[in-house]
Design a protein around this motif. Structure first.
Motif, PDB file in Angstrom:
ATOM      1  N   MET A 147      15.273  64.323  86.638  1.00  0.00           N
ATOM      2  CA  MET A 147      16.048  65.511  87.001  1.00  0.00           C
ATOM      3  C   MET A 147      15.423  66.128  88.238  1.00  0.00           C
ATOM      4  O   MET A 147      14.267  66.551  88.219  1.00  0.00           O
ATOM      5  N   LEU A 148      16.166  66.188  89.324  1.00  0.00           N
ATOM      6  CA  LEU A 148      15.612  66.551  90.626  1.00  0.00           C
ATOM      7  C   LEU A 148      15.603  68.049  90.892  1.00  0.00           C
ATOM      8  O   LEU A 148      14.953  68.492  91.841  1.00  0.00           O
ATOM      9  N   THR A 149      16.336  68.816  90.108  1.00  0.00           N
ATOM     10  CA  THR A 149      16.439  70.262  90.310  1.00  0.00           C
ATOM     11  C   THR A 149      16.448  70.947  88.950  1.00  0.00           C
ATOM     12  O   THR A 149      16.403  70.291  87.902  1.00  0.00           O
ATOM     13  N   ASP A 150      16.569  72.268  88.964  1.00  0.00           N
ATOM     14  CA  ASP A 150      16.654  73.048  87.730  1.00  0.00           C
ATOM     15  C   ASP A 150      18.088  73.166  87.219  1.00  0.00           C
ATOM     16  O   ASP A 150      18.349  73.909  86.270  1.00  0.00           O
ATOM     17  N   GLU A 151      19.003  72.443  87.842  1.00  0.00           N
ATOM     18  CA  GLU A 151      20.394  72.471  87.400  1.00  0.00           C
ATOM     19  C   GLU A 151      20.540  71.730  86.064  1.00  0.00           C
ATOM     20  O   GLU A 151      19.592  71.153  85.545  1.00  0.00           O
ATOM     21  N   GLU A 152      21.771  71.742  85.533  1.00  0.00           N
ATOM     22  CA  GLU A 152      22.001  71.233  84.183  1.00  0.00           C
ATOM     23  C   GLU A 152      22.252  69.722  84.180  1.00  0.00           C
ATOM     24  O   GLU A 152      23.348  69.241  83.931  1.00  0.00           O
ATOM     25  N   TRP A 153      21.208  68.971  84.441  1.00  0.00           N
ATOM     26  CA  TRP A 153      21.270  67.518  84.342  1.00  0.00           C
ATOM     27  C   TRP A 153      21.381  67.124  82.865  1.00  0.00           C
ATOM     28  O   TRP A 153      20.815  67.771  81.988  1.00  0.00           O
ATOM     29  N   GLN A 154      22.097  66.026  82.629  1.00  0.00           N
ATOM     30  CA  GLN A 154      22.278  65.513  81.273  1.00  0.00           C
ATOM     31  C   GLN A 154      21.872  64.043  81.227  1.00  0.00           C
ATOM     32  O   GLN A 154      22.003  63.324  82.222  1.00  0.00           O
ATOM     33  N   PRO A 155      21.372  63.562  80.081  1.00  0.00           N
ATOM     34  CA  PRO A 155      21.086  62.127  79.968  1.00  0.00           C
ATOM     35  C   PRO A 155      22.363  61.310  80.173  1.00  0.00           C
ATOM     36  O   PRO A 155      23.410  61.640  79.608  1.00  0.00           O
ATOM     37  N   LEU A 156      22.277  60.293  80.999  1.00  0.00           N
ATOM     38  CA  LEU A 156      23.422  59.407  81.180  1.00  0.00           C
ATOM     39  C   LEU A 156      23.641  58.615  79.898  1.00  0.00           C
ATOM     40  O   LEU A 156      22.680  58.076  79.342  1.00  0.00           O
ATOM     41  N   PRO A 157      24.879  58.552  79.392  1.00  0.00           N
ATOM     42  CA  PRO A 157      25.125  57.708  78.212  1.00  0.00           C
ATOM     43  C   PRO A 157      24.570  56.304  78.441  1.00  0.00           C
ATOM     44  O   PRO A 157      24.797  55.717  79.500  1.00  0.00           O
ATOM     45  N   PHE A 158      23.826  55.801  77.470  1.00  0.00           N
ATOM     46  CA  PHE A 158      23.152  54.527  77.698  1.00  0.00           C
ATOM     47  C   PHE A 158      23.701  53.438  76.774  1.00  0.00           C
ATOM     48  O   PHE A 158      24.541  53.683  75.916  1.00  0.00           O
ATOM     49  N   THR A 159      23.220  52.226  77.000  1.00  0.00           N
ATOM     50  CA  THR A 159      23.687  50.986  76.354  1.00  0.00           C
ATOM     51  C   THR A 159      25.179  50.764  76.569  1.00  0.00           C
ATOM     52  O   THR A 159      25.858  50.214  75.708  1.00  0.00           O
ATOM     53  N   ARG A 160      25.658  51.134  77.764  1.00  0.00           N
ATOM     54  CA  ARG A 160      27.042  50.849  78.138  1.00  0.00           C
ATOM     55  C   ARG A 160      27.179  51.012  79.648  1.00  0.00           C
ATOM     56  O   ARG A 160      26.455  51.798  80.270  1.00  0.00           O
ATOM     57  N   LEU A 161      28.081  50.264  80.229  1.00  0.00           N
ATOM     58  CA  LEU A 161      28.360  50.377  81.658  1.00  0.00           C
ATOM     59  C   LEU A 161      29.328  51.536  81.887  1.00  0.00           C
ATOM     60  O   LEU A 161      30.254  51.744  81.102  1.00  0.00           O
ATOM     61  N   MET A 162      29.098  52.280  82.971  1.00  0.00           N
ATOM     62  CA  MET A 162      29.998  53.358  83.347  1.00  0.00           C
ATOM     63  C   MET A 162      30.415  53.174  84.804  1.00  0.00           C
ATOM     64  O   MET A 162      29.652  52.644  85.620  1.00  0.00           O
ATOM     65  N   ALA A 163      31.635  53.606  85.123  1.00  0.00           N
ATOM     66  CA  ALA A 163      32.129  53.545  86.494  1.00  0.00           C
ATOM     67  C   ALA A 163      32.626  54.924  86.905  1.00  0.00           C
ATOM     68  O   ALA A 163      33.326  55.599  86.140  1.00  0.00           O
ATOM     69  N   PHE A 164      32.242  55.320  88.130  1.00  0.00           N
ATOM     70  CA  PHE A 164      32.624  56.609  88.685  1.00  0.00           C
ATOM     71  C   PHE A 164      33.452  56.394  89.948  1.00  0.00           C
ATOM     72  O   PHE A 164      33.209  55.466  90.713  1.00  0.00           O
ATOM     73  N   ASN A 165      34.409  57.276  90.161  1.00  0.00           N
ATOM     74  CA  ASN A 165      35.177  57.288  91.404  1.00  0.00           C
ATOM     75  C   ASN A 165      35.443  58.737  91.778  1.00  0.00           C
ATOM     76  O   ASN A 165      35.911  59.529  90.944  1.00  0.00           O
TER      77      ASN A 165
END
Length: 257
Positions: free
Chosen positions: A207-225
């Motif tokens: 987490m690079l800042t104090d903003e509200e970072w969340q754990p990325l869902p794991f054990t699965r592939l995700m795609a963003f656009n």
């Protein structure tokens, strides 16, 4: 291990503040840095096999706005592969339809025999490059069989099936992109986080800042656009756990660099 950082945004996002924080971690990841600003037409790749904090070139780059809709960044802690420019991430190449792909990886492949055939074909000697070559080859095979480009859904399903197989007993944290879609995968709990703000999603090892970072869902592939999740893959449940045996292997490999 390495650290990775990626961006998917609806519009050009100026990432200098996040990049400065990310690259400041290079004191613990001193074996190279890389940056890719990616578009549908290609990818601008900049990298060196030196500590990011020692790079005058990177310091100059960060003094000017660095903006893109899709971006990847990497700092390397070498485990497999020598400290060398050809082993620095990102890796990039075109598939047989001309689409350019770019990949960064944080992890270790302990056992996946299909990668062995690339040892004498790759430019460097990292497992990360072999992963990339395997993905491109399987994509090319599928497109040759179809006789045309795969659709996004067809590409996602192909990559999803590969992640399900490759993640077993291996640590597979990676980000890759064709300039339109950003694909993300982790199978190690608490090692990739994401932050979404203003139609932009950032993904980072820490987490690079104090903003509200969340754990990325794991054990699965995700795609963003354009900063949004557009596909979520199969939950393969191949969670990676560090073991005494795997750590001994890593120390042996690193001792030979």
């Amino acid at each position: 291990m390495c650290e990775i950082f990626g961006i998917s945004s609806q519009s050009n996002f100026t990432a200098n503040d996040y990049l400065r924080t990310f690259f400041s971690h290079s004191n613990h990841h001193p074996h190279g840095w890389g940056l890719a600003c990616i578009t549908l037409d290609g990818a601008l790749i900049e990298k060196e096999s030196i500590r990011a904090s020692d790079s005058n070139y990177l310091k100059e780059r960060l003094s000017q706005p660095i903006s893109a809709r899709t971006m990847l960044a990497h700092i390397r802690y070498a485990t497999i592969g020598n400290v060398d420019y050809k082993n620095s991430h990102p890796f990039t190449d075109r598939d047989n339809t001309g689409r350019r792909w770019t990949l960064i990886h944080n992890g270790t492949i302990f056992d996946f025999p299909p990668l062995n055939s690339y040892v004498h074909k790759q430019k460097g000697d990292t497992d990360s490059e072999r992963i990339f070559m395997y993905l491109i080859e399987k994509l090319n095979e599928a497109q040759n069989k179809k006789g045309s480009r795969l659709s996004f859904d067809e590409r996602f399903e192909l990559f999803d099936s590969i992640m399900c197989r490759m993640s077993k007993d291996n640590k597979l944290n990676l980000l890759f992109s064709d300039g339109k879609y950003l694909y993300a995968h982790t199978n190690c709990r608490g090692t990739l986080y994401y932050l979404t703000r203003d139609n932009t999603t950032m993904i980072s090892t820490t987490m690079l800042t104090d903003e509200e970072w969340q754990p990325l869902p794991f054990t699965r592939l995700m795609a963003f656009n354009k900063g949004k999740v557009v596909r979520t893959g199969t939950n393969h449940n191949n969670e990676y756990f560090e073991s005494e045996e795997s750590m001994k292997l890593l120390y042996q490999i690193f001792a030979n660099l």
